[in-house]
Design a protein around this motif. Structure first.
Motif, PDB file in Angstrom:
ATOM      1  N   HIS A 199       0.833  -1.207   0.000  1.00 40.59           N
ATOM      2  CA  HIS A 199       0.000   0.000   0.000  1.00 40.59           C
ATOM      3  C   HIS A 199       0.867   1.256   0.000  1.00 40.59           C
ATOM      4  O   HIS A 199       0.566   2.233  -0.716  1.00 40.59           O
ATOM      5  CB  HIS A 199      -0.917  -0.012   1.218  1.00 40.59           C
ATOM      6  N   ARG A 200       1.933   1.257   0.767  1.00 45.10           N
ATOM      7  CA  ARG A 200       2.839   2.405   0.803  1.00 45.10           C
ATOM      8  C   ARG A 200       3.423   2.671  -0.574  1.00 45.10           C
ATOM      9  O   ARG A 200       3.469   3.822  -1.039  1.00 45.10           O
ATOM     10  CB  ARG A 200       3.958   2.156   1.812  1.00 45.10           C
ATOM     11  N   GLU A 201       3.848   1.613  -1.254  1.00 41.05           N
ATOM     12  CA  GLU A 201       4.442   1.777  -2.578  1.00 41.05           C
ATOM     13  C   GLU A 201       3.409   2.266  -3.588  1.00 41.05           C
ATOM     14  O   GLU A 201       3.717   3.067  -4.476  1.00 41.05           O
ATOM     15  CB  GLU A 201       5.058   0.444  -3.048  1.00 41.05           C
ATOM     16  N   VAL A 202       2.166   1.793  -3.476  1.00 42.52           N
ATOM     17  CA  VAL A 202       1.108   2.246  -4.378  1.00 42.52           C
ATOM     18  C   VAL A 202       0.851   3.744  -4.184  1.00 42.52           C
ATOM     19  O   VAL A 202       0.745   4.500  -5.155  1.00 42.52           O
ATOM     20  CB  VAL A 202      -0.191   1.441  -4.144  1.00 42.52           C
ATOM     21  N   VAL A 203       0.766   4.178  -2.933  1.00 38.34           N
ATOM     22  CA  VAL A 203       0.503   5.593  -2.663  1.00 38.34           C
ATOM     23  C   VAL A 203       1.630   6.463  -3.205  1.00 38.34           C
ATOM     24  O   VAL A 203       1.390   7.456  -3.914  1.00 38.34           O
ATOM     25  CB  VAL A 203       0.326   5.829  -1.149  1.00 38.34           C
ATOM     26  N   LEU A 204       2.877   6.110  -2.906  1.00 38.23           N
ATOM     27  CA  LEU A 204       4.006   6.930  -3.362  1.00 38.23           C
ATOM     28  C   LEU A 204       4.137   6.883  -4.881  1.00 38.23           C
ATOM     29  O   LEU A 204       4.485   7.895  -5.509  1.00 38.23           O
ATOM     30  CB  LEU A 204       5.295   6.447  -2.691  1.00 38.23           C
ATOM     31  N   GLY A 205       3.850   5.731  -5.481  1.00 35.79           N
ATOM     32  CA  GLY A 205       3.876   5.641  -6.940  1.00 35.79           C
ATOM     33  C   GLY A 205       2.792   6.498  -7.575  1.00 35.79           C
ATOM     34  O   GLY A 205       3.011   7.134  -8.619  1.00 35.79           O
ATOM     35  N   THR A 206       1.629   6.539  -6.949  1.00 39.76           N
ATOM     36  CA  THR A 206       0.534   7.366  -7.453  1.00 39.76           C
ATOM     37  C   THR A 206       0.902   8.844  -7.383  1.00 39.76           C
ATOM     38  O   THR A 206       0.611   9.616  -8.303  1.00 39.76           O
ATOM     39  CB  THR A 206      -0.746   7.112  -6.640  1.00 39.76           C
ATOM     40  N   VAL A 207       1.558   9.254  -6.304  1.00 37.56           N
ATOM     41  CA  VAL A 207       1.978  10.647  -6.171  1.00 37.56           C
ATOM     42  C   VAL A 207       2.991  11.004  -7.257  1.00 37.56           C
ATOM     43  O   VAL A 207       2.890  12.063  -7.902  1.00 37.56           O
ATOM     44  CB  VAL A 207       2.578  10.905  -4.777  1.00 37.56           C
ATOM     45  N   ARG A 208       3.964  10.130  -7.479  1.00 36.11           N
ATOM     46  CA  ARG A 208       4.969  10.397  -8.520  1.00 36.11           C
ATOM     47  C   ARG A 208       4.303  10.525  -9.886  1.00 36.11           C
ATOM     48  O   ARG A 208       4.616  11.443 -10.667  1.00 36.11           O
ATOM     49  CB  ARG A 208       6.022   9.285  -8.538  1.00 36.11           C
ATOM     50  N   TYR A 209       3.383   9.620 -10.190  1.00 35.55           N
ATOM     51  CA  TYR A 209       2.716   9.645 -11.495  1.00 35.55           C
ATOM     52  C   TYR A 209       1.851  10.891 -11.632  1.00 35.55           C
ATOM     53  O   TYR A 209       1.818  11.520 -12.701  1.00 35.55           O
ATOM     54  CB  TYR A 209       1.873   8.384 -11.675  1.00 35.55           C
ATOM     55  N   ALA A 210       1.156  11.263 -10.565  1.00 32.69           N
ATOM     56  CA  ALA A 210       0.312  12.454 -10.616  1.00 32.69           C
ATOM     57  C   ALA A 210       1.146  13.694 -10.927  1.00 32.69           C
ATOM     58  O   ALA A 210       0.715  14.570 -11.695  1.00 32.69           O
ATOM     59  CB  ALA A 210      -0.431  12.621  -9.296  1.00 32.69           C
ATOM     60  N   ARG A 211       2.326  13.794 -10.343  1.00 34.37           N
ATOM     61  CA  ARG A 211       3.195  14.940 -10.629  1.00 34.37           C
ATOM     62  C   ARG A 211       3.625  14.945 -12.097  1.00 34.37           C
ATOM     63  O   ARG A 211       3.720  16.011 -12.719  1.00 34.37           O
ATOM     64  CB  ARG A 211       4.415  14.905  -9.706  1.00 34.37           C
ATOM     65  N   GLN A 212       3.877  13.777 -12.655  1.00 37.39           N
ATOM     66  CA  GLN A 212       4.235  13.705 -14.071  1.00 37.39           C
ATOM     67  C   GLN A 212       3.072  14.149 -14.945  1.00 37.39           C
ATOM     68  O   GLN A 212       3.250  14.890 -15.920  1.00 37.39           O
ATOM     69  CB  GLN A 212       4.642  12.270 -14.424  1.00 37.39           C
ATOM     70  N   VAL A 213       1.870  13.704 -14.605  1.00 37.10           N
ATOM     71  CA  VAL A 213       0.689  14.081 -15.377  1.00 37.10           C
ATOM     72  C   VAL A 213       0.479  15.593 -15.330  1.00 37.10           C
ATOM     73  O   VAL A 213       0.233  16.239 -16.349  1.00 37.10           O
ATOM     74  CB  VAL A 213      -0.563  13.352 -14.833  1.00 37.10           C
ATOM     75  N   ALA A 214       0.601  16.170 -14.139  1.00 39.79           N
ATOM     76  CA  ALA A 214       0.393  17.611 -14.003  1.00 39.79           C
ATOM     77  C   ALA A 214       1.472  18.414 -14.709  1.00 39.79           C
ATOM     78  O   ALA A 214       1.231  19.540 -15.151  1.00 39.79           O
ATOM     79  CB  ALA A 214       0.343  17.990 -12.523  1.00 39.79           C
ATOM     80  N   GLY A 215       2.667  17.838 -14.826  1.00 36.96           N
ATOM     81  CA  GLY A 215       3.771  18.546 -15.459  1.00 36.96           C
ATOM     82  C   GLY A 215       3.743  18.522 -16.972  1.00 36.96           C
ATOM     83  O   GLY A 215       4.454  19.290 -17.618  1.00 36.96           O
ATOM     84  N   ALA A 216       2.912  17.645 -17.551  1.00 36.05           N
ATOM     85  CA  ALA A 216       2.824  17.563 -19.011  1.00 36.05           C
ATOM     86  C   ALA A 216       1.992  18.720 -19.549  1.00 36.05           C
ATOM     87  O   ALA A 216       1.001  19.135 -18.944  1.00 36.05           O
ATOM     88  CB  ALA A 216       2.203  16.235 -19.423  1.00 36.05           C
ATOM     89  N   GLY A 217       2.384  19.258 -20.683  1.00 35.43           N
ATOM     90  CA  GLY A 217       1.652  20.365 -21.291  1.00 35.43           C
ATOM     91  C   GLY A 217       0.372  19.915 -21.957  1.00 35.43           C
ATOM     92  O   GLY A 217       0.169  18.737 -22.247  1.00 35.43           O
ATOM     93  N   ASP A 218      -0.517  20.887 -22.221  1.00 35.17           N
ATOM     94  CA  ASP A 218      -1.795  20.564 -22.860  1.00 35.17           C
ATOM     95  C   ASP A 218      -1.624  20.012 -24.265  1.00 35.17           C
ATOM     96  O   ASP A 218      -2.480  19.280 -24.754  1.00 35.17           O
ATOM     97  CB  ASP A 218      -2.686  21.808 -22.912  1.00 35.17           C
ATOM     98  N   GLY A 219      -0.536  20.365 -24.924  1.00 33.95           N
ATOM     99  CA  GLY A 219      -0.336  19.899 -26.286  1.00 33.95           C
ATOM    100  C   GLY A 219       0.227  18.499 -26.385  1.00 33.95           C
ATOM    101  O   GLY A 219       0.434  17.978 -27.489  1.00 33.95           O
TER     102      GLY A 219
END
Length: 248
Positions: A199-219
């Motif tokens: 569960h800890r790894e899932v949560v931290l992995g989700t946070v890392r992925y969310a930051r990548q998604v937010a960092g991607a541009g609209d294009g």
């Protein structure tokens, strides 16, 4: 250069140094608006992480040696200051050694330990809520969860309907990115506080992925997929952050 094309203000890292129920403050030589007493800090150098900048600036201004806080994600929160418009990063720091003095007389006139309960007497315009909560051992989320939930539902509805362009949808994507940015730190603190395991790894992995998604541009990528991923990321982080707040 027109006003709407002015370069962005540089990011400032601030060290929130708590020791024996006292917090370290400095008084600026040049007062900006209502800002006189502040946390030690300054503009980040090129490529410098906020944690390193807060440690460096605290030593340079007060002579006190500190380190990024152990046992938690050091970044307490981020915001654009309402008076100066400057982007700020608040970093929790552990005290190591030294007594405060005016180590940078061109920048500050005083440096002192202030009791937690007296901090708002020195910063009467109000202390950033997540910082105040940190000093009192509590967690305050930087956004209203009801707003996140409403925008997540709206994004999913728009994605199903195929109306993926226009200023309204662009503003919605911007809000979802903002939710991810401000919820990532409390969600990561929640994950790091969990016992070792899946569960800890899932949560931290989700946070890392969310930051990548937010960092991607609209294009970048399919607009429907981008909207859905932003909504899912904001929803996941809000759930983790709310769980962390509920367990304190």
């Amino acid at each position: 250069m027109t006003a709407d094309r002015l370069p962005p203000l540089p990011t400032v890292a601030l060290g929130v140094v708590s020791h024996q129920q006292m917090v370290l403050l400095v008084r600026r030589r040049v007062v900006e608006g209502r800002l006189a007493w502040q946390f030690p800090g300054g503009v980040l150098l090129d490529g410098e992480l906020p944690e390193a900048g807060a440690v460096r600036e605290t030593l340079e201004e007060t002579g006190v040696s500190v380190a990024p806080a152990i046992g938690r994600v050091p970044v307490i929160g981020r915001r654009t200051h309402p008076d100066t418009g400057c982007p700020l990063v608040y970093v929790a720091c552990d005290y190591l050694s030294g007594e405060p003095y005016v180590a940078a007389p061109r920048e500050v006139t005083h440096s002192a330990w202030v009791p937690h309960d007296a901090i708002q007497q020195f910063i009467p315009q109000g202390v950033f809520a997540p910082v105040l909560a940190y000093l009192h051992g509590r967690e305050v989320l930087p956004v209203r969860l009801a707003e996140v939930t409403a925008d997540v539902g709206l994004a999913r509805k728009i994605a199903r309907g195929g109306r993926l362009h226009g200023p309204f949808v662009a503003a919605l994507r911007g809000r979802l990115r903002g939710y991810v940015e401000v919820l990532a730190d409390p969600a990561e603190r929640y994950g790091r506080g969990l016992p070792e395991g899946q569960h800890r790894e899932v949560v931290l992995g989700t946070v890392r992925y969310a930051r990548q998604v937010a960092g991607a541009g609209d294009g970048e990528g399919d607009p429907e997929a981008t909207l859905i991923l932003l909504a899912r990321s904001a929803d996941d982080l809000a759930r983790y952050a709310a769980t962390a707040r509920g367990t304190r």
